[in-house]
Design a protein around this motif. Structure first.
Motif, PDB file in Angstrom:
ATOM      1  N   UNK A   1     -14.166 -18.821  13.511  1.00 42.86           N
ATOM      2  CA  UNK A   1     -13.118 -19.275  14.411  1.00 42.86           C
ATOM      3  C   UNK A   1     -12.277 -20.378  13.807  1.00 42.86           C
ATOM      4  N   UNK A   2     -11.046 -20.472  14.265  1.00 40.17           N
ATOM      5  CA  UNK A   2     -10.132 -21.535  13.818  1.00 40.17           C
ATOM      6  C   UNK A   2      -9.533 -22.193  15.060  1.00 40.17           C
ATOM      7  N   UNK A   3      -9.672 -23.498  15.156  1.00 41.63           N
ATOM      8  CA  UNK A   3      -9.106 -24.241  16.281  1.00 41.63           C
ATOM      9  C   UNK A   3      -8.208 -25.353  15.765  1.00 41.63           C
TER      10      UNK A   3
ATOM     11  N   UNK B   1     -14.617 -29.544   9.908  1.00 35.34           N
ATOM     12  CA  UNK B   1     -13.604 -30.281  10.673  1.00 35.34           C
ATOM     13  C   UNK B   1     -12.712 -31.039   9.685  1.00 35.34           C
ATOM     14  N   UNK B   2     -11.435 -30.655   9.636  1.00 37.62           N
ATOM     15  CA  UNK B   2     -10.492 -31.246   8.688  1.00 37.62           C
ATOM     16  C   UNK B   2      -9.569 -32.270   9.329  1.00 37.62           C
TER      17      UNK B   2
ATOM     18  N   UNK C   1      -2.830 -27.040  -1.212  1.00 35.52           N
ATOM     19  CA  UNK C   1      -3.316 -25.745  -0.726  1.00 35.52           C
ATOM     20  C   UNK C   1      -4.803 -25.648  -1.017  1.00 35.52           C
ATOM     21  N   UNK C   2      -5.604 -25.446   0.035  1.00 42.12           N
ATOM     22  CA  UNK C   2      -7.055 -25.366  -0.111  1.00 42.12           C
ATOM     23  C   UNK C   2      -7.555 -24.083   0.545  1.00 42.12           C
ATOM     24  N   UNK C   3      -8.764 -23.681   0.153  1.00 40.93           N
ATOM     25  CA  UNK C   3      -9.326 -22.425   0.664  1.00 40.93           C
ATOM     26  C   UNK C   3     -10.735 -22.658   1.196  1.00 40.93           C
ATOM     27  N   UNK C   4     -11.004 -22.059   2.352  1.00 44.84           N
ATOM     28  CA  UNK C   4     -12.354 -22.040   2.913  1.00 44.84           C
ATOM     29  C   UNK C   4     -12.845 -20.602   2.866  1.00 44.84           C
ATOM     30  N   UNK C   5     -13.889 -20.354   2.086  1.00 42.25           N
ATOM     31  CA  UNK C   5     -14.468 -19.025   1.978  1.00 42.25           C
ATOM     32  C   UNK C   5     -15.724 -19.009   2.841  1.00 42.25           C
ATOM     33  N   UNK C   6     -15.645 -18.356   4.005  1.00 36.60           N
ATOM     34  CA  UNK C   6     -16.735 -18.391   4.979  1.00 36.60           C
ATOM     35  C   UNK C   6     -17.404 -17.023   5.093  1.00 36.60           C
ATOM     36  N   UNK C   7     -18.726 -17.007   4.954  1.00 35.20           N
ATOM     37  CA  UNK C   7     -19.506 -15.783   5.113  1.00 35.20           C
ATOM     38  C   UNK C   7     -20.448 -15.998   6.293  1.00 35.20           C
ATOM     39  N   UNK C   8     -20.298 -15.169   7.339  1.00 40.48           N
ATOM     40  CA  UNK C   8     -21.091 -15.314   8.552  1.00 40.48           C
ATOM     41  C   UNK C   8     -21.826 -14.011   8.840  1.00 40.48           C
ATOM     42  N   UNK C   9     -23.159 -14.033   8.736  1.00 39.92           N
ATOM     43  CA  UNK C   9     -23.993 -12.866   9.013  1.00 39.92           C
ATOM     44  C   UNK C   9     -24.827 -13.192  10.244  1.00 39.92           C
ATOM     45  N   UNK C  10     -24.504 -12.543  11.359  1.00 43.09           N
ATOM     46  CA  UNK C  10     -25.180 -12.832  12.625  1.00 43.09           C
ATOM     47  C   UNK C  10     -25.180 -14.340  12.893  1.00 43.09           C
ATOM     48  N   UNK C  11     -24.077 -14.937  12.557  1.00 48.61           N
ATOM     49  CA  UNK C  11     -23.907 -16.368  12.755  1.00 48.61           C
ATOM     50  C   UNK C  11     -22.432 -16.678  12.912  1.00 48.61           C
ATOM     51  N   UNK C  12     -22.096 -17.939  12.892  1.00 46.58           N
ATOM     52  CA  UNK C  12     -20.696 -18.295  13.072  1.00 46.58           C
ATOM     53  C   UNK C  12     -20.304 -19.548  12.324  1.00 46.58           C
ATOM     54  N   UNK C  13     -19.021 -19.622  11.996  1.00 46.90           N
ATOM     55  CA  UNK C  13     -18.444 -20.803  11.348  1.00 46.90           C
ATOM     56  C   UNK C  13     -17.185 -21.175  12.128  1.00 46.90           C
ATOM     57  N   UNK C  14     -17.051 -22.460  12.439  1.00 46.66           N
ATOM     58  CA  UNK C  14     -15.884 -22.947  13.171  1.00 46.66           C
ATOM     59  C   UNK C  14     -15.087 -23.877  12.260  1.00 46.66           C
ATOM     60  N   UNK C  15     -13.794 -23.577  12.090  1.00 46.45           N
ATOM     61  CA  UNK C  15     -12.896 -24.413  11.294  1.00 46.45           C
ATOM     62  C   UNK C  15     -11.963 -25.142  12.257  1.00 46.45           C
ATOM     63  N   UNK C  16     -11.894 -26.459  12.145  1.00 47.05           N
ATOM     64  CA  UNK C  16     -11.039 -27.268  13.012  1.00 47.05           C
ATOM     65  C   UNK C  16      -9.977 -27.946  12.151  1.00 47.05           C
TER      66      UNK C  16
ATOM     67  N   UNK D   1      -6.086 -30.198  12.128  1.00 51.44           N
ATOM     68  CA  UNK D   1      -5.211 -31.020  12.958  1.00 51.44           C
ATOM     69  C   UNK D   1      -3.848 -30.366  13.134  1.00 51.44           C
ATOM     70  N   UNK D   2      -3.072 -30.770  14.131  1.00 54.29           N
ATOM     71  CA  UNK D   2      -1.700 -30.283  14.247  1.00 54.29           C
ATOM     72  C   UNK D   2      -0.922 -30.619  12.978  1.00 54.29           C
ATOM     73  N   UNK D   3       0.011 -29.729  12.602  1.00 53.91           N
ATOM     74  CA  UNK D   3       0.827 -29.960  11.421  1.00 53.91           C
ATOM     75  C   UNK D   3       0.373 -29.212  10.196  1.00 53.91           C
ATOM     76  N   UNK D   4      -0.885 -28.727  10.194  1.00 52.29           N
ATOM     77  CA  UNK D   4      -1.425 -27.995   9.051  1.00 52.29           C
ATOM     78  C   UNK D   4      -1.137 -26.504   9.224  1.00 52.29           C
ATOM     79  N   UNK D   5      -0.648 -25.876   8.158  1.00 52.57           N
ATOM     80  CA  UNK D   5      -0.434 -24.419   8.184  1.00 52.57           C
ATOM     81  C   UNK D   5      -1.759 -23.707   7.918  1.00 52.57           C
ATOM     82  N   UNK D   6      -2.026 -22.643   8.679  1.00 59.45           N
ATOM     83  CA  UNK D   6      -3.271 -21.889   8.535  1.00 59.45           C
ATOM     84  C   UNK D   6      -2.950 -20.434   8.196  1.00 59.45           C
ATOM     85  N   UNK D   7      -3.654 -19.906   7.189  1.00 62.00           N
ATOM     86  CA  UNK D   7      -3.550 -18.492   6.820  1.00 62.00           C
ATOM     87  C   UNK D   7      -4.957 -17.905   6.839  1.00 62.00           C
TER      88      UNK D   7
END
Length: 230
Positions: A198-200, A127-128, A137-152, A154-160
């Motif tokens: 996921x990204x919210x 949660x950012x 510029x920052x990077x989140x390297x997420x590896x999900x094997x039969x699992x999940x990662x949720x990235x949150x 705020x408004x105003x942040x660019x997401x790639x």
């Protein structure tokens, strides 16, 4: 409402709203944390006299006194609050692992240039919304094997999003939303197998509170207008 007002005089709704506006500005500028803001706001709406209102904002600057900072470089001026959240240095945490369990990174923490996380039969949340950033510029390297990662974010942040999914997937719904001037850019990479990343985009607690207060004020204004018409 001023400090030289007679302390025992009764305060009006307009006086209380003036103090509430000062508190909201102080929260947005980082002069108050959420707990202090809520405590002082509650005291504001309970106050009945000028003497009870005056101490609430005595240690806060008067609106309009602070001179604006003029940038001499070619970078775009940072949007509200962003300039103070790009802090440099090192991140609070650079990795997280969840194996048949979970992890969280939320609240006030510092996002590093690169954060790596792994979820196997488990889940994690990054949660950012209230985080500081070491770089723009920052990077989140997420590896999900039969699992999940949720990235949150705020408004105003660019997401790639650049992750790869095999019988799993990466959420691209928040891509393409332009970032505010000076706001961080968050790149989400990694790999998902029978899992998902996921990204919210969500409002912070402070922003939700400001919206709630604005709606409350709207209701008060409408009630005042009806009384005047009657």
């Amino acid at each position: 409402m001023t400090d030289d007002a007679v302390p025992d005089l009764r305060a009006s709704d307009a006086d209380r709203e003036q103090v509430a506006d000062v508190l909201r500005d102080a929260l947005a500028e980082g002069r108050l944390d959420m707990a202090e803001f809520e405590e002082r706001l509650d005291a504001t709406y309970r106050a009945r006299t000028y003497g009870e209102l005056a101490p609430i904002t005595r240690d806060l600057p008067v609106p309009g006194v602070t001179a604006p900072v003029v940038s001499l470089n070619k970078e775009p001026a940072a949007g509200p609050g962003w300039s103070g959240r790009i802090v440099g240095g090192e991140g609070s945490s650079t990795w997280a692992v969840a194996v048949m369990s979970g992890f969280q990174r939320k609240g006030r923490w510092t996002m590093p240039r690169r954060f790596t996380c792994f979820a196997f039969w488990g889940g994690g949340e990054i949660d950012l919304r209230e985080a500081d950033f070491t770089e723009r510029e920052v990077e989140i390297n997420a590896i999900a094997i039969m699992g999940g990662v949720e990235v949150v974010v705020p408004p105003g942040v660019e997401v790639v999003v650049r992750g790869i999914g095999v019988m799993g997937g990466f959420d691209h719904r928040e891509e393409g939303v332009p970032g505010e001037p000076g706001a961080p850019r968050v790149i989400v990479t990694g790999f998902a197998f029978w899992g998902g990343v996921g990204v919210q985009r969500k409002l912070t607690r402070a922003e939700k509170l400001r919206i709630r207060e604005a709606r409350r004020q709207e209701k008060l204004d409408r009630g005042t207008e009806r009384r005047e018409l009657d």
